[in-house]
Structure formats: structure tokens, C-alpha cells
Design an enzyme around this catalytic site. Structure first.
Site, short mmCIF file in Angstrom:
data_model
loop_
_atom_site.label_atom_id
_atom_site.label_comp_id
_atom_site.label_asym_id
_atom_site.label_seq_id
_atom_site.Cartn_x
_atom_site.Cartn_y
_atom_site.Cartn_z
CG HIS A 88 -0.29 0.07 2.55
ND1 HIS A 88 0.07 1.26 3.14
CD2 HIS A 88 0.07 -0.89 3.42
CE1 HIS A 88 0.62 1.02 4.32
NE2 HIS A 88 0.64 -0.28 4.51
CB CYS A 124 1.14 -3.92 5.33
SG CYS A 124 -0.39 -4.82 5.68
#
Length: 536
Positions: free
Chosen positions: A428, A447
Site C-alpha cells: 500500500h 504490511c
């Protein structure tokens, strides 16, 4: 055990075959004894037992045919290469195997030897194809990779359906990376055998223009490692500066041409340590040796290198810096592979449960208005009023989830790239752009954050739209949370390599930021893998 010794062994096999494995030496009584021995030995393995039953208990190794001899010879030749693959040579015990072949006198002995050869072959073939460590998660819980193990029938049927040498030669990873790692291993072993890279460089900071004994030591070390042509200079001149810069680039350091503490530490790391990294990298390459490879188009994220890359037909087509999980064990990014099938433009951030109860709930207990940028959501998706006390809730009893709506301050930035998995890991955007300039980029909760997420999106969308940038930007400007499916899902591989190669130049090395390679090496060593012929 040397390569030459193994090859002599292969010649011995031929002699043994001529003496003891001929059809004439296997009369009717001995054949029955052979079958009895095979049946007894395979009774504990249903797959091997089924294979021999289907063949009427006919041998594949110890018969007197040319095909049997070819298989025996091919196996011994393959075992002679085990050391080059960083495998545990002593585990296969070729000397004992040759001795046992020479001692066979009865049909029962031959049947027992037949099954031993099959078991040895299967053990070696699996080690070579998918790794010595068949359960990496037992080494580190964050290595959640599914090893592409093959059935027993794959190895036995494959051995009979192809020429034995060709089939055995196809088992190791057929990638350029694996081949280059093998070459790097041999170069390092040669370096170790010839005394290494010389004396270490004294601790300190060395800059262009400096002179003295430290510069001479630095010069000599760079020459020995192949970064600097032979020279007698005692000054930190342009040639040394360029060599230091190249070394820094190849080791994931800040490329400034100054030999500071971090650079000196890496320069002083010896060839034995580098060799361990290469052997571990070869083992890791075997873990992803899956049918069909990594994918014609795939995404590769090397956690130690802090980069995300897109490859098309083996060529690097896009690259961007990344930030990965923190070194704390509960925040490290795991290693696994999956398929990216969509992206979300203007995403909401649904806060992971671990962050809710570990970071935000303690604040809410003290102040119900805390972390006001997040909505508190009940099980029906309704926003919960903050006009209540949350002090009564514990980590187990807190019944709500939390969400941050799309916007300029969203923790996921403007886009996230999804490969749905049970670990809740994805790629992301982020607003914390300053972190991408750091040398070590371990700051996330697990992440992977991307420095150039829009360009990454354009690259992914290019195969399915003539104007990927226009397509993406129109959705972005709408401000609405929008899911965009990829017409062709893209495999994503989160890997961990402290040693890797490029088509040209030196082998690349990175720091073991999570300490995983040290644990993998210890597991390989326990399995019998050796450094330069000496257990280490």
C-alpha cells in the site's frame, strides 16, 4: 568427499553391476527372496509399496539390464554434485553405498539394497528440488511459505519415463538466480581455500583525501574482494572512492563513497559468513521451486533489500523502494506467496485487531475521544458513539472494530494492492514518505509500504487499459473507495534473501534484519551442511 572420489565410485558401480546384478546370478529362489525383501522393506511406505506392486516387484536399480546400470550410475553422478548444491553430503553416504553394493551375495540382500537405493534417491531428490528443510515454519514461525513438495510417484515415474541423467538434472531449480548462486558459492569456497580477503580494516571513518595505515588496509581489502584494481596508492583517492561506492551499492548501504562504521563492518565481514548467506539463499530458492516457476509476470518483494519489483518474462520492468515490518517478532513481515487480484483506490483502513487491542484500546479506556481520526464500528457496521466509557473492556471483550475513512491522512494513503491472505498482509501507499530515505526500512506493522504506489498501479494496469494513468487518476479524483480487479491475477512472492545476484557484477549481500537466515543456517548445519568441507 571429493568430486573425483564420487566419480571413481560411479565406475565401481559398473564393476559391481557386472559381478553381482546380472540376471544369471538371480535364480528362481533368489528372485523370491528378492521380492520378499522388497515387500518387507516397503511395508511402512504405502507409495513406495504401490510402485513396486505395480511393477510386480521388478527392480529399478539392482537388475542386470542396461537401464538399471544407467540409473545407478546417474544417481552416483548426481550425488557427486551434492556439495556444489550446498546439500549435506555425508547424509547420502556414498562410500557406504558402494561398499554395500560390493557385498551383495543373495537375492534377499539385493532386495534390501534395492529399497535402500530407492529411499536414498527419494531423499536426495527432494532435498535437491524443494530443500533440505521441508518445514521452514519449524525454524521460524514467520516463514509461512508452502513448500511445493511432490508426490513419491513423481520421482519414481519420472526416473523411468525420461533418461535418468536428464530427470535428475531437472530437479534443482532451473533459474538463472540458482545458477549464479552456485557460481558465487564456488568463488567463495575458492577464496576461503586461498586465505580469504586478508586482514580486516581497523574500525574508524575513512573519507576521500585520508592517508595512513587504515587506508592501506582498506585498499588491500577492496582489491582482494575484486572491487579495486591493483594499486599502490596510500591515499583515499578517486579509485578507492568509486570502489567504496560500488561496494556500498552491492550491500544495501547509503552510497556516499565514505567508509564509515556500517560500511567498515560490511567490508570486514569474512567470506565464511558470506558463504553461509549464499548457501541459505540456495536453500530458499529451492523452497520456491514450484512447477511453472514464479509466473511470467510476478511481483517480488525481498524483505532484506527493501524493494518491490515487477518482472515480466524474466525481465525487471518496475522497481520501487519499500518499507517492511518492524524487527519485533509480532510485527515482522512473513514470507509467503499468493496472487494479487485487485487494488483499492481511495481505501478505507480497517485496523487489524492486534493494533486495536494493543495500541488503541488502552487509550480509549482513559479517554473515549482518543484516536478520533478512527471510527469505532459495531458488528453490524454502524458507527458507535464515543459518548460512552470504554474502560470496562479488555483485550478479549472489546466487541468493536475500527476504521479510518478514505482521505489525505489515511494510513494506507491513496491505494492498496490486495492478494487476500490469512496474514492480512498487502502492499500500500503511505503518508510517511521520509522513511523511504532510510538505509534500513523496518517500520510497518507487517504490511509492505511502497514509495511509488501510483507508478506501481500504472504498471499493473498497463496490460488491461490503453491509458493506465488516466484510468487510475480518474478513480482517484472521485474520492470514492473503488475496487479495481486485475484481469490477470499476478503472483506475489515475499522472499527473504541476504544474498542474491544480478545478471552482471558482484553478488549482492544484505543484513539479516530479522535474524532468520542465522536460524535457517543453524537448521542446515544440524542437517549436515558444511562450509568449505569443514562443519561450521
Amino acid at each position: 568427499m571429493t568430486h573425483r572420489t564420487f566419480l571413481r565410485g560411479a565406475a565401481v558401480i559398473a564393476l559391481v553391476a557386472a559381478s553381482y546384478f546380472t540376471p544369471q546370478s538371480a535364480g528362481a529362489v533368489q528372485v523370491t527372496a528378492f521380492q520378499q525383501a522388497v515387500a518387507e522393506r516397503v511395508s511402512g511406505d504405502d507409495q513406495i509399496a504401490a510402485f513396486y506392486r505395480e511393477r510386480g516387484f521388478a527392480p529399478i536399480w539392482t537388475g542386470g539390464t542396461e537401464a538399471d546400470l544407467e540409473r545407478r550410475t546417474a544417481l552416483l553422478e548426481a550425488l557427486s554434485m551434492a556439495q556444489y548444491h550446498g546439500l549435506p553430503v555425508a547424509k547420502y553416504n556414498a562410500e557406504a553405498l558402494l561398499s554395500r553394493m560390493a557385498s551383495v551375495r543373495s537375492g534377499f540382500d539385493r532386495g534390501s539394497l534395492e529399497v535402500s537405493l530407492t529411499e536414498l534417491y527419494l531423499d536426495f531428490a527432494r532435498d535437491l528440488q524443494t530443500g533440505v528443510i521441508d518445514s521452514p515454519r519449524s525454524v521460524r514461525s514467520e516463514i509461512v511459505r508452502q513448500i511445493p513438495l511432490r508426490e513419491t510417484s513423481y520421482y519414481l515415474d519420472g526416473l523411468l519415463s525420461d533418461t535418468p541423467r536428464a530427470f535428475l538434472g531437472s530437479l534443482a531449480p532451473q533459474t538463472q538466480e540458482y545458477a549464479r548462486l552456485m557460481k558465487a558459492k564456488m568463488r567463495l569456497e575458492h577464496t576461503i581455500a586461498h586465505g580469504g580477503w586478508g586482514a580486516p580494516v581497523p574500525a574508524g571513518k575513512y573519507e576521500p583525501g585520508d592517508t595512513g595505515a587504515g587506508i592501506v588496509a582498506l585498499r588491500d581489502r577492496l582489491i582482494a574482494m575484486g572491487y579495486l584494481d591493483r594499486t599502490v596508492t596510500a591515499r583515499y583517492d578517486t579509485s578507492i572512492t568509486d570502489a567504496v561506492r560500488e561496494f556500498q551499492e552491492n550491500h544495501g548501504l547509503t552510497v556516499d563513497g565514505v567508509a564509515g562504521g556500517a560500511t567498515i563492518d560490511e567490508i570486514n565481514t569474512g567470506p565464511q559468513a558470506r558463504l553461509k548467506s549464499v548457501i541459505v539463499a540456495m536453500e530458499r530458492e529451492r523452497w520456491i521451486n514450484q512447477p511453472g516457476g514464479l509466473g511470467e509476470r510476478h511481483i517480488l518483494v525481498n524483505l532484506t533489500d527493501f524493494n518491490a519489483r515487477i518482472f515480466d518474462h524474466g525481465k525487471l520492468t518496475f522497481e520501487t523502494r519499500s518499507v517492511v515490518g518492524h524487527q519485533d517478532r509480532d510485527r515482522q513481515t512473513p514470507e509467503f506467496s499468493d496472487e494479487m487480484d485487485h487494488m483499492v483506490i481511495n481505501p478505507s483502513w480497517y485496523v487489524p485487531r492486534s493494533i486495536i487491542v494493543g495500541e488503541y484500546l488502552p487509550k480509549l479506556r482513559n479517554n473515549s475521544g482518543a484516536v478520533s481520526h478512527l471510527e469505532i464500528i459495531d458488528s453490524r457496521g454502524r458507527v458507535v458513539s464515543r459518548g460512552q466509557s470504554f474502560a470496562r473492556y479488555t483485550e478479549r471483550s472489546f466487541p468493536f472494530s475500527m476504521r479510518q475513512r478514505p482521505g489525505p491522512k489515511n494510513a494506507l494513503g491513496t491505494v492498496k494492492f490486495m492478494f487476500p491472505n490469512k496474514y492480512n498482509i498487502y502492499l500500500h501507499d503511505t503518508n510517511a514518505k521520509s522513511l523511504f530515505s532510510r538505509e534500513v526500512r523496518t517500520y510497518s506493522h507487517g504490511c509492505v509500504r511502497l514509495n511509488d504506489p501510483h507508478d506501481f498501479a500504472y504498471a499493473l494496469l498497463a496490460p488491461q487499459t490503453d491509458d493506465p494513468e488516466g484510468f487510475f487518476q480518474s478513480r482517484l479524483r472521485s474520492g470514492a473507495e473503488t475496487r479495481v480487479n486485475l484481469d490477470q491475477p499476478v503472483p506475489v512472492h515475499l522472499i527473504y534473501r541476504t544474498a542474491f545476484t544480478t545478471a552482471k557484477g558482484h553478488t549482492q549481500f544484505r543484513r539479516d534484519v530479522y535474524g532468520r537466515d542465522a536460524d535457517v543456517w543453524n537448521a542446515l548445519r544440524a542437517a549436515g551442511v558444511e562450509i568449505a568441507g569443514i562443519r561450521s
